[in-house]
Design an enzyme around this catalytic site. Sequence first.
Site, PDB file in Angstrom:
ATOM      1  CG  ASN A  27      51.381  38.979  39.966  1.00  0.00           C
ATOM      2  OD1 ASN A  27      52.057  39.564  40.805  1.00  0.00           O
ATOM      3  ND2 ASN A  27      51.029  39.558  38.846  1.00  0.00           N
ATOM      4  NE  ARG A  74      45.466  33.831  33.766  1.00  0.00           N
ATOM      5  CZ  ARG A  74      44.487  33.302  34.477  1.00  0.00           C
ATOM      6  NH1 ARG A  74      43.270  33.246  33.959  1.00  0.00           N
ATOM      7  NH2 ARG A  74      44.706  32.824  35.682  1.00  0.00           N
ATOM      8  CB  SER A  75      47.926  39.819  36.321  1.00  0.00           C
ATOM      9  OG  SER A  75      48.742  39.073  37.170  1.00  0.00           O
ATOM     10  CG  ASP A 125      46.097  29.763  33.929  1.00  0.00           C
ATOM     11  OD1 ASP A 125      47.191  30.019  33.394  1.00  0.00           O
ATOM     12  OD2 ASP A 125      45.965  29.512  35.131  1.00  0.00           O
TER      13      ASP A 125
HETATM   14  P1  4NP Z   1      48.496  33.065  35.936  1.00  0.00           P
HETATM   15  O1  4NP Z   1      48.849  31.551  35.569  1.00  0.00           O
HETATM   16  O2  4NP Z   1      47.354  33.022  36.928  1.00  0.00           O
HETATM   17  O3  4NP Z   1      48.077  33.651  34.632  1.00  0.00           O
HETATM   18  O4  4NP Z   1      49.751  33.684  36.510  1.00  0.00           O
HETATM   19  C1  4NP Z   1      49.160  30.601  36.549  1.00  0.00           C
HETATM   20  C2  4NP Z   1      50.454  30.430  36.956  1.00  0.00           C
HETATM   21  C3  4NP Z   1      50.767  29.459  37.911  1.00  0.00           C
HETATM   22  C4  4NP Z   1      49.759  28.692  38.450  1.00  0.00           C
HETATM   23  C5  4NP Z   1      48.463  28.879  38.050  1.00  0.00           C
HETATM   24  C6  4NP Z   1      48.145  29.838  37.101  1.00  0.00           C
HETATM   25  N1  4NP Z   1      50.068  27.708  39.398  1.00  0.00           N
HETATM   26  O5  4NP Z   1      49.153  26.944  39.767  1.00  0.00           O
HETATM   27  O6  4NP Z   1      51.205  27.624  39.869  1.00  0.00           O
END
Ligand code: 4NP
Length: 150
Positions: A10, A13-14, A120
């Site tokens: 969060n 992308r979201s 991602d």
């Molecule tokens: P999101 O990206 O799912 O698009 O917000 C990510 C942000 C951080 C992490 C993984 C995905 N993380 O592992 O911290």
Amino acid sequence: MHILVVCLGNICRSPLAEGILRDKLSDQPDVIIDSAGTGNWHAGEPPDRRSISTALESGIDIRSQRARQVVAADFENFDLILAMDEQNRLDLLKIAPAHAKHKIHRILEFANMGNDGVPDPWFGELEGFRDVYDLLDKACERVRERICRT
Ligand code: 4NP
């Protein structure tokens, strides 16, 4: 209509999808939009600075958003839950009560844009965030058309 967009953290992308949908549906007072993550590592944080700057390039300000994890009440409070990728969708299905599972879709599939997930961009460069922004902008336009037709 209450729409929740969901990714893993969060923060990348979201938050972009939330900002873009809010912009596209700003003339629809009955539509409420929020975002959340299946994970809680970034709870309370603003979006990733690369998501913030990419959105600002298109005039969308997501700086006031704060990350939160999906909670049980989301499955009651939202009518449509749009996951960024297949892993997000499966993680949501695992915790959703049976009566709410039909609310969960991958955003690109809901937008009739195929079976892929939204990649991602977390480990990549700024350019990856711009690609994600463009993909989400197209998908959110289709979501808007679908919502406004029903
Ligand atoms: P999101 O990206 O799912 O698009 O917000 C990510 C942000 C951080 C992490 C993984 C995905 N993380 O592992 O911290």
